[in-house]
Design an enzyme around this catalytic site. Structure first.
Site, short mmCIF file in Angstrom:
data_model
loop_
_atom_site.label_atom_id
_atom_site.label_comp_id
_atom_site.label_asym_id
_atom_site.label_seq_id
_atom_site.Cartn_x
_atom_site.Cartn_y
_atom_site.Cartn_z
N LYS A 53 0.84 -1.20 0.00
CA LYS A 53 0.00 0.00 0.00
C LYS A 53 0.87 1.25 0.00
O LYS A 53 0.67 2.16 -0.81
CB LYS A 53 -0.91 -0.03 1.24
CG LYS A 53 -2.01 0.98 1.19
CD LYS A 53 -2.94 0.84 2.38
CE LYS A 53 -3.76 -0.42 2.30
NZ LYS A 53 -4.42 -0.78 3.54
N ARG A 122 -3.49 2.93 8.51
CA ARG A 122 -3.81 1.71 7.76
C ARG A 122 -2.59 0.80 7.68
O ARG A 122 -1.49 1.27 7.43
CB ARG A 122 -4.26 2.07 6.33
CG ARG A 122 -5.12 3.30 6.26
CD ARG A 122 -5.37 3.69 4.82
NE ARG A 122 -6.66 3.22 4.39
CZ ARG A 122 -6.99 2.93 3.14
NH1 ARG A 122 -6.10 3.01 2.19
NH2 ARG A 122 -8.20 2.53 2.84
N GLY A 131 -8.26 -8.04 5.36
CA GLY A 131 -8.87 -8.35 6.64
C GLY A 131 -7.88 -8.60 7.76
O GLY A 131 -8.28 -8.89 8.88
N MET A 133 -5.98 -6.43 9.28
CA MET A 133 -6.10 -5.37 10.28
C MET A 133 -6.91 -4.28 9.62
O MET A 133 -6.58 -3.82 8.54
CB MET A 133 -4.69 -4.90 10.61
CG MET A 133 -4.59 -3.48 11.06
SD MET A 133 -4.57 -3.37 12.84
CE MET A 133 -5.01 -1.65 13.03
N ARG A 365 -3.32 -1.17 -6.32
CA ARG A 365 -2.40 -2.31 -6.38
C ARG A 365 -2.77 -3.11 -7.62
O ARG A 365 -3.85 -2.92 -8.20
CB ARG A 365 -2.53 -3.17 -5.13
CG ARG A 365 -3.88 -3.76 -4.98
CD ARG A 365 -4.06 -4.52 -3.69
NE ARG A 365 -5.47 -4.84 -3.57
CZ ARG A 365 -6.07 -5.17 -2.46
NH1 ARG A 365 -5.41 -5.22 -1.34
NH2 ARG A 365 -7.35 -5.46 -2.45
N HIS A 481 -15.77 -8.91 1.64
CA HIS A 481 -14.76 -9.79 2.25
C HIS A 481 -14.90 -11.23 1.74
O HIS A 481 -13.93 -11.87 1.34
CB HIS A 481 -14.92 -9.73 3.77
CG HIS A 481 -13.98 -10.63 4.50
ND1 HIS A 481 -14.35 -11.89 4.94
CD2 HIS A 481 -12.69 -10.50 4.83
CE1 HIS A 481 -13.33 -12.46 5.53
NE2 HIS A 481 -12.29 -11.63 5.49
N SER A 805 13.01 -42.62 -12.06
CA SER A 805 11.87 -41.74 -11.79
C SER A 805 11.79 -41.59 -10.27
O SER A 805 11.71 -42.59 -9.55
CB SER A 805 10.58 -42.35 -12.34
OG SER A 805 9.50 -41.53 -11.99
N CYS A 873 7.66 -38.68 -10.35
CA CYS A 873 6.26 -39.07 -10.47
C CYS A 873 5.53 -39.03 -9.13
O CYS A 873 4.37 -39.43 -9.04
CB CYS A 873 6.14 -40.46 -11.11
SG CYS A 873 6.94 -41.74 -10.15
N TYR A 893 11.69 -34.62 -17.03
CA TYR A 893 10.25 -34.43 -17.04
C TYR A 893 9.67 -34.49 -15.63
O TYR A 893 10.31 -35.00 -14.71
CB TYR A 893 9.55 -35.48 -17.93
CG TYR A 893 9.63 -36.89 -17.40
CD1 TYR A 893 8.65 -37.37 -16.51
CD2 TYR A 893 10.64 -37.75 -17.77
CE1 TYR A 893 8.73 -38.66 -16.01
CE2 TYR A 893 10.72 -39.04 -17.29
CZ TYR A 893 9.76 -39.49 -16.40
OH TYR A 893 9.82 -40.76 -15.90
C1 PEP Z 1 5.96 -42.31 -4.87
O1 PEP Z 1 6.30 -43.00 -3.91
O2 PEP Z 1 6.25 -41.12 -5.00
C2 PEP Z 1 5.15 -42.90 -5.94
C3 PEP Z 1 4.87 -42.21 -7.02
O3 PEP Z 1 4.67 -44.14 -5.74
P1 PEP Z 1 3.37 -44.44 -4.82
O4 PEP Z 1 2.78 -43.11 -4.47
O5 PEP Z 1 2.49 -45.28 -5.64
O6 PEP Z 1 3.99 -45.14 -3.67
#
Ligand code: PEP
Ligand code: MG
Length: 924
Positions: A53, A122, A131, A133, A365, A481, A805, A873, A893
């Site tokens: 602000k 303010r 909200g 303050m 803002r 709000h 992975s 993953c 990836y």
């Molecule tokens: C993990 O452990 O991150 C995974 C992808 O395998 P899961 O969640 O199936 O154990």
């Protein structure tokens, strides 16, 4: 909230005289740091020091826009205050000097009986925290100065009302008296005089209320301060203390705002929106914050002071109505909005006041907005040649895309719409109506879907709002709000549904002849403002054209690929439409559930090799079809299939369940007629057998036990069956013209030898299938890195693995020693509350611990096998901050659930742009 007892120090400050300043210089006494900046000294880049602000008030002042004069006390002063438990030396001296400058600019004096200067106080942190303050307005009033105010504006009632508002706000916000105490007094006076509205209160009643309010405030243990400088000091302290108030802490946690930023305090010369019909106050957006449409949007209340609009207590006028009533102010406002947009090159939100026909800017803002509007605005600004495509990509917060992927009401469903309010925050929700925030939290914690229904919400309700699926209010506009908090949290919200008659005492509402009591299911659609009774099925949304464009621009700059975690052809196809570039994890155990369960159980419980072989070949048939569907849906893109991972007992009933069933059968047998006995006895014998098997499989720490690759080792034939099903499916798909790209993944590997053993088994099966089907299909065999040991011996493992992975769910579990299944409900919230952990490590990757293991595994793995393909993953693959880490760590990836694919695409682009030095966005 600051309590009177803490803040009652009488000010000892007096302005520094010239002589004192000289003496200070002569003695070379160390000068205190600069804690106070006039607005002319600030600009938008000083948010760390002046808060959002303050920095923007400085920017607007220097742009020549009509900002009332004022100054900002820095966040450093706040942090120092919190550190030492009191105002740092020199702050109030500096404040006093800047008050003198302010007096000169305004031609008024603070505390003067004839021509008093009044100020607003303010808060303003670096990131806006609605909200946290509230503002204290009209500060500087007392029994003497109120007469001066009346004289300045020639209006006794106005002055008395300003005084009443000041004592009420100061009592509530600074002295910590519950607001209802004051509201109640007003109601009593109105009832006594049979008034129906506040505007009927005359000078006498208002003055009486001031006296009564001061008595109430004094119950806190300290007399209401009359000295304006004491009022100012107390208000400054209260703002600083509010930084650590519960509301602020909850908000920061939810929005991942660091705790050590502190808040600034803005002291601004008062301008009044409540001096006659040609005065008023409002808020505006330079574009529609909900849809992103290119149109000014304002809400304006005549005869009102600041917080009246935001609180939603009265329903405001639109910009068109302002144009009609006060064309000059309207014209000026539109000009200012245009200037601000051009200057900030973004949608701005502003607060303004018109005092007797003169426009004043109180705040601006970069406007908060829904994800849909962020996307539209970013694309439009590129079309308007205001920003580049890369800037547009950075203007959309990846995490906010979740909002766009919110469900909507099923258009096919039969829906009983009972009311329509304002479409304040998009998405749809259905759940049990609850009428207060606490109940919302309790019911949600017990697993209920709830919708919080209130006439309007207040900052104390935020916990309940976050716990709810959606929010419904009967009062307030799109800037109330409820609306602001809901949009920030990505919750659907319908507000200002005025047809609803909410009875909080009876915990119900009625609308057009329908009554809904607490616990009844209702549904809201925050995209259209509709309210329905009864449950409404929800459907998943599609990507909009503008979002597709932003994601395409994101794809042009990102380095990380984005895959999906999917176990069914449907999910795979859906993820592909969201831009997935393959499957990073297909969990095969999900294919073992449902009607497959009896076959799986036969395999687990087999007593002879023949029985086991028979069950496995049944499973082979089923799995082949599963895999073929997935390869087909992802034709041409890599599909990583993970061999069976969970402990086998997960496919069997629990021993507790079985013991109960056995007891029941034994009991039934005691009174069973003769012809029933044989059947019951057979069933009992089976259950006892099953219990024996379950007990043999049971483990104290199943997540650290017989699972992952250990299953493959301990159950010869199991992985071979899965690999055969995968390869036969790939051949089938290839024969039909598809292009299967096969990656087989072995989970939970800790030592290279176990991987080698499984790999050898898999390779034999692959060779066999390809030979008999006369096909050539390239297959990679890799592993998951889910154990610290695997990360630490990555070089060895990489010699046997063609890809890695990171299974960061298990890697986090095993690195912390936190059970991923229990931590949430047990100690995690306490840890977060106490600040022992900054974030839930199962949601946001722990970069220093788990991340370190990842970095070691990537570099040592690639040193052993140059070009090793590496992905992630675990759930972190869809979390923007974790995606940024994966980019920096050099992964190839990330893989995440289908609906998070767009989030990850955008997050990967943000990471790449930031990496190459293209700046971030101001929006928060
Ligand atoms: C993990 O452990 O991150 C995974 C992808 O395998 P899961 O969640 O199936 O154990
Ligand atoms: Mg795992």
């Amino acid at each position: 909230m600051a309590k009177a007892t803490k803040t009652a120090t009488k000010s000892t400050t007096k302005p520094a005289s010239k002589a004192e300043t000289k003496a200070e210089t002569k003695d070379k006494k160390p000068r205190s740091p600069k804690y106070v900046y006039d607005f002319e000294q600030g600009n938008r880049n000083m948010k760390d020091l002046l808060g959002g602000k303050g920095a923007n008030l400085g920017e607007m002042t220097n742009l020549g826009l009509p900002v009332p004069p004022g100054f900002t006390i820095t966040t450093e002063a706040c942090n120092e205050y919190l550190r030492q438990g009191g105002l740092p030396e020199g702050v109030m001296d500096q404040v006093a000097r800047h008050m003198k400058t302010l007096e000169k600019k305004m031609g008024r004096r603070f505390g003067d009986a004839k021509n008093p200067l009044l100020v607003s106080v303010r808060s303003g942190a670096k990131f806006s925290m609605p909200g946290m303050m509230d503002t204290v307005l009209n500060l500087g009033l007392n029994d003497t100065t109120v007469a001066g105010l009346a004289e300045q504006y020639g209006d006794d009632r106005f002055a008395a009302d300003a005084y009443r508002r000041f004592v009420q706000m100061f009592g509530k916000i600074v002295m910590g008296v519950p607001g209802e105490r004051f509201e109640h007094e007003i109601d009593v006076v109105k009832e006594t005089n049979a008034f129906t509205s506040d505007t009927e209160l005359g000078v006498g009643e208002l003055t009486g209320l001031v006296t009564r309010f001061k008595e109430i405030a004094a119950e806190a243990g300290v007399a209401f301060p009359d000295d304006p400088m004491t009022q100012l000091e107390m208000a400054i302290r209260a703002v600083f203390e509010s930084w650590n108030g519960e509301r602020a802490r909850i908000y920061r946690r939810k929005n991942k705002i660091p705790d050590d930023l502190g808040t600034a305090v803005n002291v601004v010369a008062m301008v009044f929106g409540n001096v006659g019909e040609n005065s008023g106050t409002g808020v505006a957006f330079t574009r529609d914050a909900s849809t992103g449409d290119r149109k000014y949007l304002a809400e304006y209340l005549t005869q009102a002071q600041g917080e009246d609009v935001v609180s939603g207590a009265r329903t405001p006028l639109s910009l068109d109505e302002l144009k009609h009533r006060d064309p000059a102010s309207y014209k000026e406002l539109v000009k200012v909005m245009h200037t601000l947009e051009q200057h900030y090159r973004d949608m701005c939100d502003i607060e303004f006041t018109v005092e007797q026909g003169k426009l004043w800017m109180l705040q601006t803002r970069i406007g908060k907005r829904t994800a849909a509007s962020a996307v539209k605005i970013a694309v439009d600004l590129v079309k308007e040649r205001q920003i580049s495509r890369q800037e547009a990509v950075l203007r959309v917060d990846p995490a906010s895309l979740d909002q766009l992927l919110h469900p909507q009401w099923d258009p096919e469903a039969e829906i009983r719409v009972v009311a329509k309010g304002l479409n304040a925050s998009p998405g749809a929700a259905a759940g049990k109506a609850v009428f207060d925030a606490r109940t919302a939290q309790e019911w949600a914690a017990a697993g209920d879907r709830v919708i919080l229904v209130r006439p309007m919400t207040e900052p104390d309700d935020v916990g309940g709002m976050y716990a709810s699926r959606g929010i419904l209010t009967s009062r307030g506009g799109k800037t109330s709000h409820a609306a602001v908090v809901a949009r920030g949290a990505g919750k659907p919200c319908v507000c200002g549904a005025e047809e609803l008659h909410i009875d909080l005492a009876e915990r119900r509402f009625t609308v057009n002849g329908t009554t809904v009591v607490e616990g009844d299911v209702i549904a809201i659609d925050g995209s259209t403002g509709r309210v329905a009774v009864g449950d409404v099925p929800l459907v998943q949304p599609q990507l909009s054209g503008d979002l597709e464009r932003i994601l395409k621009w994101a794809d042009e700059v990102r380095r990380l690929k984005v895959r999906t975690n999917a176990d069914t052809p449907e999910d795979a196809a859906k993820a592909r439409t969201f831009g997935a570039e393959g499957i990073g994890l297909a969990r095969t155990e999900h294919m073992f559930l449902g009607d497959r369960l009896p076959v799986v159980q036969r395999m687990i419980l087999a007593r002879t090799p023949e029985e086991e072989r028979a069950a496995l070949s049944e499973l082979l048939e089923l799995q082949r079809g599963d895999f073929a569907g997935i390869f087909q849906a992802m034709s041409g893109l890599p599909v990583t299939i993970r061999l069976l991972d969970p402990p086998l007992h997960e496919f069997l009933p629990s021993s507790k369940e079985l013991e109960l069933a056995i007891k029941q059968l034994e009991f039934d047998l005691t009174s069973a007629p003769g012809d029933e006995r044989a059947r019951l006895e057979k069933e009992l014998a089976e259950k006892v057998d099953l219990l024996g098997a379950v007990e043999r499989l049971e483990e104290s720490n199943p997540m650290l036990g017989m699972r992952g690759v250990r299953l493959g080792v301990a159950r010869p034939g199991l992985y071979a069956m899965q690999v055969r099903a995968i390869m036969e499916a790939a051949c089938d798909v290839k024969e039909k013209g598809g292009r299967p790209v096969v990656e087989i993944m072995i989970p939970l590997v800790a030592v290279r030898e176990e991987l080698e053993m499984m790999r050898a088994e898999a390779e034999a099966v692959i060779a066999d299938v390809l030979k008999s089907r006369r096909k050539k299909i390239d297959v990679l065999i890799g592993t998951m890195i889910e154990l610290p040991r695997a990360a630490l011996v990555a070089a060895e493992i990489a010699e046997s693995a063609q890809f890695f992975s990171f299974g960061t769910n298990d890697l986090t579990q095993t690195t912390y020693g936190f059970s991923r299944d229990d931590v949430e409900g047990k100690f995690l919230s306490k840890y977060l509350e106490l600040g022992l952990l900054k974030a839930n490590p199962f949601e946001t990757l722990d970069q220093s611990g788990v991340g370190r293991l990842i970095r070691i595994a990537v570099s040592e793995g690639r040193a052993a096998r140059p070009g090793l393909k590496v992905g992630i993953c675990g759930e972190h693959g869809g979390d923007p901050a974790s995606v940024e880490f994966c980019h920096a760590a050099g992964l190839d990836y990330v893989s995440c659930s289908p609906f998070r694919v767009p989030v990850a695409r955008l997050a990967a682009a943000h990471a790449a742009l930031k990496d190459s030095g293209v700046g971030g966005s101001e929006t928060r």
